[in-house]
Design an enzyme around this catalytic site. Structure first.
Site, PDB file in Angstrom:
ATOM      1  CG  ASP A  54      -0.226  -0.118   2.531  1.00 35.96           C
ATOM      2  OD1 ASP A  54       1.018  -0.003   2.546  1.00 35.96           O
ATOM      3  OD2 ASP A  54      -0.893  -0.326   3.565  1.00 35.96           O
ATOM      4  CB  SER A  88      -2.717  -9.673  -1.955  1.00 39.53           C
ATOM      5  OG  SER A  88      -2.629  -8.635  -2.892  1.00 39.53           O
ATOM      6  CB  SER A 140      -5.715 -11.818   1.794  1.00 38.69           C
ATOM      7  OG  SER A 140      -7.001 -11.254   2.014  1.00 38.69           O
ATOM      8  CE1 TYR A 141      -0.810  -5.071   4.207  1.00 39.14           C
ATOM      9  CE2 TYR A 141      -2.216  -3.844   2.705  1.00 39.14           C
ATOM     10  CZ  TYR A 141      -1.232  -3.875   3.673  1.00 39.14           C
ATOM     11  OH  TYR A 141      -0.681  -2.705   4.125  1.00 39.14           O
ATOM     12  N   PRO A 142      -4.977  -7.040   5.105  1.00 36.03           N
ATOM     13  CG  PRO A 142      -4.560  -6.561   7.374  1.00 36.03           C
ATOM     14  CD  PRO A 142      -3.913  -7.117   6.133  1.00 36.03           C
TER      15      PRO A 142
END
Length: 814
Positions: free
Chosen positions: A75, A109, A291-293
């Site tokens: 991100d 991810s 997975s990526y939160p």
């Protein structure tokens, strides 16, 4: 042979760098005009926790490497950390050719074998624009927040004694967040209930249960009009069926899960605050369970392995039956959502049990998994039956739902269609007997306080914060005592929060409205896309807020008028405690945060240590300024030390810093100072000194003047004093102990002994190391610290750590 450095993110790395004002002068609230923070004060990035030595660690690992692969979170914040890592490691890496690419970025991810291999096979480069957008947000929030916070904190804490907040903070995102809460509070307070009337009718047929009908006019606000309709209705004793309609309806399965929805559900359904929910989600991600939160996307990519993800849940008894049924009949195509281009939606990545994850971890994982299964399940279908009646000339109706197919609600039962009593079978022209007709008086009700879930929705709608920062802003307004979390996770503003928001509206409404921050967020997004210049956006935004700051300072009297109505002047707050050294009158102890002493005669306020209790210290006075000493204590199991209120705020010696008590004072002869009561170097931290607590008898102890180490010793001793002599082995000051004859633990019934706490075998079994009980970390300054006082034989530099006894104490502690 080429060497590759792989850098992956852990919480310690993500939190290791912080942007701060770089020069010490600008960090001093008393010496700098807050307006200068908008332009003159330089900023720099420093390690937030120097003890981690993260930069040094990275440099050691990078030395001699040819390539670096960055496996940071995918991100904008992750991109920013990429460049922080590069700043640390590139100077020590091998220098390749001008055209050689040595820096690679892995995009992933989830932490699974498939994702990791795919990322490794598709390495790219870190995104400089996204990193710059984070830099801009950090610098704007730092400069704007510091300037407004410093000014209003000093202004209001210097005038009012019962604000009950250690910091009157302002934040470009935090303040609009508070504004939403106060706006709802104002609607509740200004709400005026109105009385209205409804007609309640009950009908029945044969032995069937009575039906309660809804009046099609809904309600009237005039009682006489309502009574007129009742009288007209009562002329008929029968209710005639006008029509019967049956319609199949669908309750759609949810879209794929993103961060904001997860935070909403965490608060409304699981009873967990947004920040706590995010912390748990990050832990589950790092452990490879989800997975990526952090994602805004609610649409699965075309290549997403839905079937493989679902198969992993086939053996969990909580939903195995539903999963196996889906795998055999085929997955339903997920609803189309929004693809923001950041990360896939949040999904489970491997099977887990409650024993593995713990209570809160399992509850969040359970929801994420059920949500995922629901997205590939069928919609819930039900039949809605509506019967329209006429009683006289008035129209009434009733409706009910009958489940056709549960669909996704099998795994999300809380969203299911509730069981209702079956509607009677009838057709147009049938009649029912009127059982009861009455006029019922009711009142309109005010809205309730915002829940965390509703606040998150408002913040997302108005562009306040990001999916990563929303929990932080909500937590901040709670920590600052601006709002309190009530039952049902409802946010009720405190008096301070209400007055601040009303004051901003009175001076400059844009400081609290979401519009200006939303506009800034759009500019930051343009920076991340490479469509706006970093420096231009930064300078333009700072210019706007600098003008607003000057206007705010000029308009502060109008805000102060609101404060005067709600809070007590500082001179009228608190209770008399200790005498001022200037006028020798009693100063008042103000217990509300931040606790402090105020002399109304001199109109001076003196800071105190926080998060503990303050009491008078034997009416003893400081030899430097005649102020009566006070004693700070964190409780019977913690540490205590005396301090001079004046010296605590105004350092008496060059080697001292603001915020030091007598246990760090370097006065050469004062009986309360470090020179008189210091014993030896702390067994745990590097710069601390163990200082005798003279108030602790008969359960005597010495405590580190820097960290929270406490050493208990010589219980039931009559007297413990620090001697002038030092230990030959470790240079610690000797301690003279005097026991009562009946309770002496000394050999051969001796009552007095002088020796080294660390080296003397007589004291071997009389010393016990512990950690102090602290409610919060104390604010402590640095400065010179000393061990043995060096009187008599003279000082020999810093005291050494006595090897054997120190090792024994440390081993006991661990």
């Amino acid at each position: 042979m080429r060497t590759v450095l792989m850098v992956a993110e852990k919480p310690s790395l993500a939190q290791s760098i912080a942007k701060i004002l770089s020069k010490g002068m600008y960090n001093n609230w008393d010496k700098v005009d807050p307006a200068e923070l908008f332009s003159k004060a330089p900023t720099e990035k420093k390690e937030a926790n120097p003890k981690l030595n993260m930069v040094k660690f990275l440099q050691v690992e990078a030395r001699g490497c040819d390539y670096v692969v960055l496996w940071l979170d995918c991100d904008k914040e992750g991109e920013n950390i990429c460049f922080e890592v590069l700043d640390a490691v590139q100077p020590v890496m091998n220098q390749g050719g001008v055209r050689d690419q040595t820096v690679y970025r892995a995009k992933f991810s989830s932490i699974t074998d498939t994702d990791i291999w795919n990322a490794m096979n598709c390495l790219g480069e870190p995104n400089r624009n996204e990193a710059l957008s984070v830099d801009a947000r950090q610098e704007l929030d730092l400069r704007i927040g510091c300037a407004f916070t410093r000014f209003q904190t000093k202004y209001f804490q210097g005038k009012y004694g019962n604000l009950d907040s250690s910091l009157i903070s302002f934040g470009p995102c935090q303040t609009p967040t508070l504004g939403f809460c106060v706006e709802r509070h104002d609607k509740i307070q200004s709400f005026k209930p109105e009385t209205y009337w409804v007609i309640q009718a009950k009908v029945f047929r044969g032995k069937d249960s009575p039906l309660t009908l809804d009046w099609n006019r809904v309600r009237v606000f005039d009682r006489d009009v309502g009574q007129m309709f009742v009288n007209l209705t009562k002329t008929s004793r029968e209710a005639q069926v006008e029509s019967v309609s049956k319609k199949e309806k669908v309750k759609q399965r949810p879209q794929a899960l993103n961060t904001v929805e997860m935070l909403r559900v965490g608060s409304s359904a699981l009873g967990m605050g947004p920040q706590h929910t995010m912390q748990i989600a990050e832990r589950l991600y790092i452990q490879g369970y989800i997975s990526y939160p952090r994602t805004e996307t609610t649409h699965y990519p075309e290549n997403f392995d839905l079937k493989g993800t679902l198969k992993q849940q086939a053996n969990n008894p909580m939903w195995a039956e539903e999963v196996k049924a889906l795998l055999s009949t085929g997955l339903n195509r997920p609803r189309k959502g929004a693809d923001v281009g950041d990360h896939p939606p949040i999904t489970p990545m491997r099977a887990a049990s409650e024993a593995e994850l713990g209570s809160d971890g399992w509850r969040l994982y359970d929801y994420i998994t059920r949500h995922f299964i629901a997205t590939v399940s069928q919609d819930c279908k039900y039949l809605q039956t509506t019967i329209d009646f006429n009683i006289g000339k008035e129209a009434f109706s009733c409706s009910g739902k009958t489940l056709i197919s549960a669909g996704y609600t099998v795994v999300m039962p809380w969203q299911g269609i509730p069981l209702e009593e079956a509607m009677p079978v009838c057709e147009r022209g049938d009649t029912f007997t009127v059982d009861e007709i009455k006029l019922v008086e009711k009142q309109t009700s005010p809205p309730d306080y915002l829940t965390e879930a509703e606040l998150i929705t408002l913040m997302e709608k108005h562009g306040i914060g990001t999916d990563a920062s929303i929990p932080v802003h909500i937590n901040n307004v709670c920590q600052r005592n601006y709002v309190t979390v009530e039952n049902g996770r409802k946010l009720k503003p405190t008096n301070l929060g209400i007055v601040l928001v009303h004051g901003y509206y009175k001076t400059d409404a844009e400081l609290v409205l979401p519009t200006i921050r939303s506009a800034v967020e759009k500019q930051l997004t343009l920076i991340s896309l490479g469509k706006a210049n970093f420096q231009q956006v930064l300078q333009h935004t700072l210019d706007i807020f600098k003008r607003k700051f000057h206007y705010f300072v000029d308009s502060i009297p109008s805000m102060d008028e609101l404060m005067e109505v709600s809070f007590s002047p500082i001179a009228a707050s608190g209770k008399p405690l200790s005498r001022c050294g200037k006028c020798h009158r009693f100063m008042k102890y103000i217990q509300a945060k931040p606790s402090r002493l105020h002399c109304s005669h001199c109109d001076e306020t003196y800071s105190l240590p926080q998060n503990g209790a303050i009491k008078l210290y034997k009416e003893l006075r400081c030899p430097l300024d005649e102020f009566e000493l006070v004693l700070w204590t964190s409780g019977s199991r913690g540490k205590s030390y005396p301090l001079c209120p004046y010296c605590f705020s105004n350092t008496p010696f060059r080697d001292m810093k603001k915020g030091m008590g007598c246990n760090e004072c370097t006065h050469p002869s004062c009986q309360h100072s470090l020179n008189s009561l210091g014993i030896g170097q702390c067994v745990e931290c590097d710069g601390g000194v163990l200082v005798l607590d003279p108030t602790s008898g008969p359960k005597w102890k010495m405590a580190c003047n820097k960290c929270n180490v406490v050493v208990h010793f010589f219980e039931h001793a009559h007297r413990v004093q620090v001697a002038q002599e030092s230990c030959d082995a470790c240079d610690a000051s000797l301690v003279a102990v005097d026991f009562n004859k009946t309770r002496t633990p000394l050999p051969v019934g001796e009552t007095q002994h002088t020796g080294c706490v660390f080296c003397d075998p007589v004291f071997q079994d009389l010393v016990e190391l512990k950690h102090a009980t602290m409610r919060h970390a104390m604010y402590r300054g640095g400065g010179a610290r000393r061990g043995g006082r060096g009187r008599g034989r003279g000082r020999r530099g810093n005291p050494k750590k006595p090897k054997d006894k120190m090792a024994a104490l440390a081993a006991y502690f661990v």
